[in-house]
Design a protein around this motif. Sequence first.
Motif, PDB file in Angstrom:
ATOM      1  N   LEU A  12      -7.240   9.823   1.374  1.00  0.00           N
ATOM      2  CA  LEU A  12      -6.889  11.106   0.770  1.00  0.00           C
ATOM      3  C   LEU A  12      -7.541  12.260   1.520  1.00  0.00           C
ATOM      4  CD1 LEU A  12      -5.542  12.775  -1.440  1.00  0.00           C
ATOM      5  CD2 LEU A  12      -7.564  12.362  -2.878  1.00  0.00           C
ATOM      6  N   ASN A  13      -8.811  12.113   1.859  1.00  0.00           N
ATOM      7  CA  ASN A  13      -9.501  13.170   2.587  1.00  0.00           C
ATOM      8  C   ASN A  13      -8.826  13.455   3.920  1.00  0.00           C
ATOM      9  OD1 ASN A  13     -11.399  13.588   0.601  1.00  0.00           O
ATOM     10  ND2 ASN A  13     -12.973  12.330   1.547  1.00  0.00           N
ATOM     11  N   ALA A  14      -8.370  12.389   4.593  1.00  0.00           N
ATOM     12  CA  ALA A  14      -7.690  12.569   5.876  1.00  0.00           C
ATOM     13  C   ALA A  14      -6.372  13.307   5.697  1.00  0.00           C
ATOM     14  CB  ALA A  14      -7.449  11.211   6.536  1.00  0.00           C
ATOM     15  N   GLU A  15      -5.619  12.969   4.655  1.00  0.00           N
ATOM     16  CA  GLU A  15      -4.357  13.676   4.406  1.00  0.00           C
ATOM     17  C   GLU A  15      -4.608  15.152   4.116  1.00  0.00           C
ATOM     18  OE1 GLU A  15      -1.579  10.052   2.610  1.00  0.00           O
ATOM     19  OE2 GLU A  15      -2.763  11.303   1.243  1.00  0.00           O
ATOM     20  N   ILE A  16      -5.600  15.425   3.280  1.00  0.00           N
ATOM     21  CA  ILE A  16      -5.908  16.819   2.955  1.00  0.00           C
ATOM     22  C   ILE A  16      -6.363  17.566   4.205  1.00  0.00           C
ATOM     23  CG2 ILE A  16      -7.484  18.321   1.679  1.00  0.00           C
ATOM     24  CD1 ILE A  16      -7.376  16.289  -0.618  1.00  0.00           C
ATOM     25  N   VAL A  64       0.856  -1.175   0.000  1.00  0.00           N
ATOM     26  CA  VAL A  64       0.000   0.000   0.000  1.00  0.00           C
ATOM     27  C   VAL A  64       0.899   1.234   0.000  1.00  0.00           C
ATOM     28  CG1 VAL A  64      -1.834   1.248   1.217  1.00  0.00           C
ATOM     29  CG2 VAL A  64      -1.751  -1.259   1.315  1.00  0.00           C
ATOM     30  N   VAL A  65       0.611   2.184  -0.883  1.00  0.00           N
ATOM     31  CA  VAL A  65       1.457   3.370  -1.008  1.00  0.00           C
ATOM     32  C   VAL A  65       0.681   4.594  -0.522  1.00  0.00           C
ATOM     33  CG1 VAL A  65       2.904   4.770  -2.525  1.00  0.00           C
ATOM     34  CG2 VAL A  65       2.607   2.324  -2.993  1.00  0.00           C
ATOM     35  N   HIS A  66       0.911   4.966   0.727  1.00  0.00           N
ATOM     36  CA  HIS A  66       0.293   6.166   1.283  1.00  0.00           C
ATOM     37  C   HIS A  66       1.170   7.380   0.985  1.00  0.00           C
ATOM     38  CE1 HIS A  66      -3.008   4.108   3.200  1.00  0.00           C
ATOM     39  NE2 HIS A  66      -2.196   3.308   3.866  1.00  0.00           N
ATOM     40  N   GLY A  67       0.735   8.543   1.475  1.00  0.00           N
ATOM     41  CA  GLY A  67       1.412   9.785   1.157  1.00  0.00           C
ATOM     42  C   GLY A  67       2.802   9.905   1.753  1.00  0.00           C
ATOM     43  N   TYR A  68       3.567  10.848   1.187  1.00  0.00           N
ATOM     44  CA  TYR A  68       4.971  11.043   1.572  1.00  0.00           C
ATOM     45  C   TYR A  68       5.307  12.516   1.451  1.00  0.00           C
ATOM     46  CZ  TYR A  68      10.105  10.651   1.290  1.00  0.00           C
ATOM     47  OH  TYR A  68      11.459  10.774   1.487  1.00  0.00           O
ATOM     48  N   THR A  70      -4.826   9.185  -5.407  1.00  0.00           N
ATOM     49  CA  THR A  70      -6.251   8.966  -5.155  1.00  0.00           C
ATOM     50  C   THR A  70      -6.525   7.503  -4.815  1.00  0.00           C
ATOM     51  OG1 THR A  70      -6.698   8.606  -7.520  1.00  0.00           O
ATOM     52  CG2 THR A  70      -6.976  10.842  -6.678  1.00  0.00           C
ATOM     53  N   ALA A  71      -5.744   6.574  -5.373  1.00  0.00           N
ATOM     54  CA  ALA A  71      -5.831   5.148  -5.046  1.00  0.00           C
ATOM     55  C   ALA A  71      -4.465   4.692  -4.564  1.00  0.00           C
ATOM     56  CB  ALA A  71      -6.263   4.332  -6.258  1.00  0.00           C
TER      57      ALA A  71
END
Length: 210
Positions: free
Chosen positions: A120-124, A31-35, A98-99
């Motif tokens: 994504l909403n949580a990161e934003i 799984v590739v989450h934000g960075y 987004t995915a």
Amino acid sequence: MDANQDELSNPFGMDEDCTNCPALCETREQVVHGYGDVGADFMFIGETPGAGADGTGVPFTGDETGRALLSILRRLGLCGSAVNSEEPELANAFLTYTARCRHPERPPTDEELGNCEPYLNAEIRMINPEILVPVGERALEEIGTEYTTTPVEELDIVDDHATRIRGRGFELMPMIVPDEQTDEQTQTFVEAFSALMASDYRQTKGRRGR
């Protein structure tokens, strides 16, 4: 980078063993989450990890798309490491998708995008950036639908490339997928984004201190 940040990779500790999309669990490496910088003003949002990011676990790394994006970020002063870095040094920039999982033979389905939307909403919400940069047509459609009042049929990644679009609490500046850009399109984006960075782009929306 935000002084209170401990990690660049998945800084919010999101689920790295997510099983919401069974078909993708069978094809992904991870799984590739934000960075990136959690205090960033600028968030770059692609559609889904490529083969490179699926291997490294870091968005926009390990392949030509990633190298092309990091080259642009270097020109903008947002990346201080080499374009082939698998752990780029970012300042005032956050990279995400987004995915979060890759299927090697197809793009994500609408259901899969919906399953990833809370991430994504949580990161934003937690980063509260000023500028969202949808990278590619699908990302523009998803971000434009959620965060602008512009009808989705009026959004076009080529026409809207490097232009400022007013959103709901954010501005968008869409970008054609970096390794699909012409040299002229890349130069246009760099010049437009440099002008944006030099402008009074910040919104009055109660940002936390950097």
